[in-house]
Write a protein that holds these residues in place. Structure first.
Motif, PDB file in Angstrom:
ATOM      1  N   VAL A   1       1.013  -1.160  -0.011  1.00 58.34           N
ATOM      2  CA  VAL A   1       0.013  -0.020  -0.008  1.00 58.34           C
ATOM      3  C   VAL A   1       0.804   1.086   0.099  1.00 58.34           C
ATOM      4  N   LYS A   2       1.800   1.155   0.719  1.00 57.52           N
ATOM      5  CA  LYS A   2       2.865   2.570   0.705  1.00 57.52           C
ATOM      6  C   LYS A   2       3.972   2.335  -0.189  1.00 57.52           C
ATOM      7  N   ILE A   3       4.233   4.001  -0.834  1.00 58.65           N
ATOM      8  CA  ILE A   3       5.026   3.789  -1.789  1.00 58.65           C
ATOM      9  C   ILE A   3       6.028   4.876  -1.328  1.00 58.65           C
ATOM     10  N   ASP A   4       7.359   4.957  -1.699  1.00 56.22           N
ATOM     11  CA  ASP A   4       8.239   6.040  -1.291  1.00 56.22           C
ATOM     12  C   ASP A   4       8.673   6.399  -2.709  1.00 56.22           C
ATOM     13  N   SER A   5       9.464   7.658  -2.668  1.00 59.36           N
ATOM     14  CA  SER A   5       9.821   8.219  -3.822  1.00 59.36           C
ATOM     15  C   SER A   5      10.761   7.373  -5.032  1.00 59.36           C
ATOM     16  N   LYS A   6      11.791   6.708  -3.933  1.00 59.99           N
ATOM     17  CA  LYS A   6      12.828   5.910  -4.881  1.00 59.99           C
ATOM     18  C   LYS A   6      12.132   4.575  -5.273  1.00 59.99           C
ATOM     19  N   LYS A   7      11.106   3.946  -4.767  1.00 58.60           N
ATOM     20  CA  LYS A   7      10.371   3.014  -5.234  1.00 58.60           C
ATOM     21  C   LYS A   7       9.531   3.315  -6.307  1.00 58.60           C
TER      22      LYS A   7
ATOM     23  N   SER B   1       8.306  14.578  -4.692  1.00 59.90           N
ATOM     24  CA  SER B   1       9.534  14.314  -4.274  1.00 59.90           C
ATOM     25  C   SER B   1      10.721  15.202  -5.278  1.00 59.90           C
ATOM     26  N   ALA B   2      11.771  15.528  -4.653  1.00 56.49           N
ATOM     27  CA  ALA B   2      12.977  15.990  -5.669  1.00 56.49           C
ATOM     28  C   ALA B   2      13.553  14.808  -6.092  1.00 56.49           C
ATOM     29  N   HIS B   3      13.521  13.702  -5.458  1.00 52.94           N
ATOM     30  CA  HIS B   3      14.154  12.481  -6.154  1.00 52.94           C
ATOM     31  C   HIS B   3      13.385  12.149  -7.545  1.00 52.94           C
ATOM     32  N   LYS B   4      12.079  12.107  -7.308  1.00 52.43           N
ATOM     33  CA  LYS B   4      11.177  12.066  -8.705  1.00 52.43           C
ATOM     34  C   LYS B   4      11.504  13.113  -9.705  1.00 52.43           C
ATOM     35  N   LEU B   5      11.429  14.246  -9.225  1.00 50.20           N
ATOM     36  CA  LEU B   5      11.399  15.414 -10.051  1.00 50.20           C
ATOM     37  C   LEU B   5      12.849  15.471 -10.979  1.00 50.20           C
ATOM     38  N   ASN B   6      13.870  15.081 -10.219  1.00 50.56           N
ATOM     39  CA  ASN B   6      14.990  15.088 -10.808  1.00 50.56           C
ATOM     40  C   ASN B   6      15.332  13.901 -11.907  1.00 50.56           C
ATOM     41  N   TYR B   7      14.596  12.735 -11.509  1.00 54.10           N
ATOM     42  CA  TYR B   7      14.735  11.637 -12.386  1.00 54.10           C
ATOM     43  C   TYR B   7      13.888  12.014 -13.491  1.00 54.10           C
ATOM     44  N   LEU B   8      12.778  12.530 -13.617  1.00 55.55           N
ATOM     45  CA  LEU B   8      12.071  13.153 -14.687  1.00 55.55           C
ATOM     46  C   LEU B   8      13.038  13.994 -15.599  1.00 55.55           C
TER      47      LEU B   8
END
Length: 173
Positions: free
Chosen positions: A20-26, A61-68
């Motif tokens: 159910v839970k999701i973090d930005s790295k996953k 998240s910054a991690h996700k935005l950087n990836y995109l």
């Protein structure tokens, strides 16, 4: 949890998230494995696409935005508390109606997933209804987004002034 995405030309993907839970790295790992192939296919078709999603913490998240950013995937900002402006939310609403039509009940998550994936997502997607939904959303969201882009900076200034006034009133003594 179920994650899905689609393009205006019918490219689509659906993913069953374990747990159910999701973090930005996953979330970024899933985007890389699930979204990126669909995105690349859309780009090969020379579609002018933007990635649009709600404001869930893992989505911001910054991690996700950087990836995109690294993958050159432009992101269209979603206004807060506006699920009706996110096309996928409309798709989920229609899908849920079909999955639970006539009071249907599922005894296991696998049965539910089978209904979502096989019975509904794959067969329903080809109908004209979804094409009409996308055309409607495209027409209705474009003027709203233009106006929102004009108004957001003003609202941000007003909000910051209210916060400063609130801080001042709370701390003046």
């Amino acid at each position: 949890m179920v994650w899905g995405a689609f393009t205006g030309h019918g490219n689509r993907v659906i993913y069953k998230w374990p747990g159910v839970k999701i973090d930005s790295k996953k979330y970024v790992r899933m985007l890389s494995n699930v979204l990126l192939p669909v995105w690349n296919e859309a780009q090969e078709m020379e579609m002018d696409s933007k990635f649009y999603q709600d404001n869930a913490p893992s989505h911001r998240s910054a991690h996700k935005l950087n990836y995109l950013r690294r993958k050159n995937i432009p992101v269209l900002r979603a206004p807060p508390y506006s699920p009706d402006l996110i096309p996928m939310e409309n798709v989920w609403e229609l899908l849920v109606r079909r999955v639970y039509a006539n009071g249907r009940v599922y005894l296991t998550t696998n049965d539910l997933w089978s209904s979502i994936r096989i019975t509904q997502w794959d067969t329903w997607w080809g109908t004209k209804k979804l094409g009409y939904l996308f055309k409607f959303l495209s027409r209705s969201c474009t003027p709203f987004k233009r106006r929102l882009d004009q108004v957001l900076p003003e609202l941000s200034l007003i909000f910051n002034r209210i916060k400063r006034l609130d801080y001042y009133l709370r701390n003046r003594n």
